[in-house]
Design a protein around this motif. Sequence first.
Motif, PDB file in Angstrom:
ATOM      1  N   THR A 121     -20.680  24.578 -65.149  1.00 44.22           N
ATOM      2  CA  THR A 121     -20.942  23.900 -66.416  1.00 44.22           C
ATOM      3  C   THR A 121     -21.539  22.523 -66.175  1.00 44.22           C
ATOM      4  N   LYS A 122     -21.000  21.785 -65.210  1.00 46.07           N
ATOM      5  CA  LYS A 122     -21.539  20.459 -64.878  1.00 46.07           C
ATOM      6  C   LYS A 122     -22.973  20.571 -64.382  1.00 46.07           C
ATOM      7  N   GLU A 123     -23.218  21.546 -63.508  1.00 49.86           N
ATOM      8  CA  GLU A 123     -24.578  21.726 -62.981  1.00 49.86           C
ATOM      9  C   GLU A 123     -25.542  22.086 -64.101  1.00 49.86           C
ATOM     10  N   ALA A 124     -25.103  22.953 -65.008  1.00 48.01           N
ATOM     11  CA  ALA A 124     -25.962  23.341 -66.129  1.00 48.01           C
ATOM     12  C   ALA A 124     -26.253  22.142 -67.020  1.00 48.01           C
ATOM     13  N   GLU A 125     -25.262  21.292 -67.239  1.00 44.52           N
ATOM     14  CA  GLU A 125     -25.473  20.093 -68.054  1.00 44.52           C
ATOM     15  C   GLU A 125     -26.444  19.136 -67.371  1.00 44.52           C
ATOM     16  N   GLN A 126     -26.332  18.999 -66.066  1.00 47.38           N
ATOM     17  CA  GLN A 126     -27.249  18.124 -65.335  1.00 47.38           C
ATOM     18  C   GLN A 126     -28.678  18.647 -65.422  1.00 47.38           C
ATOM     19  N   VAL A 127     -28.840  19.957 -65.274  1.00 49.29           N
ATOM     20  CA  VAL A 127     -30.178  20.552 -65.362  1.00 49.29           C
ATOM     21  C   VAL A 127     -30.735  20.350 -66.770  1.00 49.29           C
ATOM     22  N   ARG A 128     -29.917  20.555 -67.792  1.00 46.95           N
ATOM     23  CA  ARG A 128     -30.361  20.348 -69.179  1.00 46.95           C
ATOM     24  C   ARG A 128     -30.799  18.909 -69.415  1.00 46.95           C
ATOM     25  N   SER A 129     -30.002  17.972 -68.907  1.00 48.33           N
ATOM     26  CA  SER A 129     -30.350  16.561 -69.124  1.00 48.33           C
ATOM     27  C   SER A 129     -31.643  16.217 -68.386  1.00 48.33           C
ATOM     28  N   GLN A 130     -31.851  16.777 -67.200  1.00 52.76           N
ATOM     29  CA  GLN A 130     -33.095  16.518 -66.473  1.00 52.76           C
ATOM     30  C   GLN A 130     -34.284  17.115 -67.208  1.00 52.76           C
ATOM     31  N   VAL A 131     -34.119  18.314 -67.738  1.00 50.87           N
ATOM     32  CA  VAL A 131     -35.202  18.961 -68.500  1.00 50.87           C
ATOM     33  C   VAL A 131     -35.510  18.148 -69.754  1.00 50.87           C
ATOM     34  N   GLN A 132     -34.471  17.686 -70.437  1.00 45.68           N
ATOM     35  CA  GLN A 132     -34.689  16.881 -71.641  1.00 45.68           C
ATOM     36  C   GLN A 132     -35.403  15.581 -71.305  1.00 45.68           C
ATOM     37  N   GLN A 133     -35.049  14.959 -70.185  1.00 43.82           N
ATOM     38  CA  GLN A 133     -35.710  13.719 -69.780  1.00 43.82           C
ATOM     39  C   GLN A 133     -37.178  13.977 -69.461  1.00 43.82           C
ATOM     40  N   LYS A 134     -37.477  15.077 -68.803  1.00 42.63           N
ATOM     41  CA  LYS A 134     -38.874  15.415 -68.502  1.00 42.63           C
ATOM     42  C   LYS A 134     -39.651  15.667 -69.783  1.00 42.63           C
ATOM     43  N   GLN A 135     -39.016  16.383 -70.734  1.00 34.98           N
ATOM     44  CA  GLN A 135     -39.694  16.664 -71.998  1.00 34.98           C
ATOM     45  C   GLN A 135     -39.940  15.388 -72.782  1.00 34.98           C
ATOM     46  N   GLN A 136     -38.995  14.467 -72.764  1.00 32.19           N
ATOM     47  CA  GLN A 136     -39.182  13.196 -73.464  1.00 32.19           C
ATOM     48  C   GLN A 136     -40.260  12.376 -72.759  1.00 32.19           C
ATOM     49  N   GLY A 137     -40.334  12.450 -71.441  1.00 31.16           N
ATOM     50  CA  GLY A 137     -41.355  11.718 -70.700  1.00 31.16           C
ATOM     51  C   GLY A 137     -42.747  12.271 -71.008  1.00 31.16           C
ATOM     52  N   ARG A 138     -42.900  13.541 -71.220  1.00 34.13           N
ATOM     53  CA  ARG A 138     -44.186  14.170 -71.540  1.00 34.13           C
ATOM     54  C   ARG A 138     -44.635  13.814 -72.945  1.00 34.13           C
ATOM     55  N   ARG A 139     -43.676  13.680 -73.848  1.00 31.05           N
ATOM     56  CA  ARG A 139     -43.990  13.375 -75.235  1.00 31.05           C
ATOM     57  C   ARG A 139     -44.547  11.961 -75.371  1.00 31.05           C
ATOM     58  N   ARG A 140     -44.143  11.069 -74.505  1.00 30.61           N
ATOM     59  CA  ARG A 140     -44.558   9.676 -74.602  1.00 30.61           C
ATOM     60  C   ARG A 140     -45.880   9.517 -74.021  1.00 30.61           C
TER      61      ARG A 140
END
Length: 140
Positions: A121-140
């Motif tokens: 669960t922790k690993e999945a949350e870390q992967v999700r947060s990294q994916v969200q950060q990448k997606q937010q970085g692409r949007r900017r």
Amino acid sequence: MSDEYIKKRLEGEYNLQTEKLRNLLRTIYRDENRAWDKWQKLSEKHRFDVFLNKFQKNPKVLGKLQGNVRFGFLPNEARQDRERALREVKFVSERWRSARMQLHQTDARVAEQKQQQKTQTKEAEQVRSQVQQKQQGRRR
């Protein structure tokens, strides 16, 4: 079968073997509760087979025994029951030990599975947060 069902079955077996062993100790010793407490302490302190050998050589290690000998050679009924129970203790105690070990192994396996689930669960949350950060970085 679910782990919960298996654990309940193993707990039932452990309780059954514990009750059988305590009944034998009640037949052998004058104070069954004290004998049971000493049984648990010594079986935890020593390796079980070593403890069982010590017990069989000297059953008085757990307390005062039931029964006596009349006229120096005639055993009374309590002594005969005690001798029978002493012969049975080896078999019942091995079943008790096996049930206890299986129960501990199941508890350990369940705890390990819970720990793995937390880690996943922790690993999945870390992967999700990294994916969200990448997606937010692409949007900017």
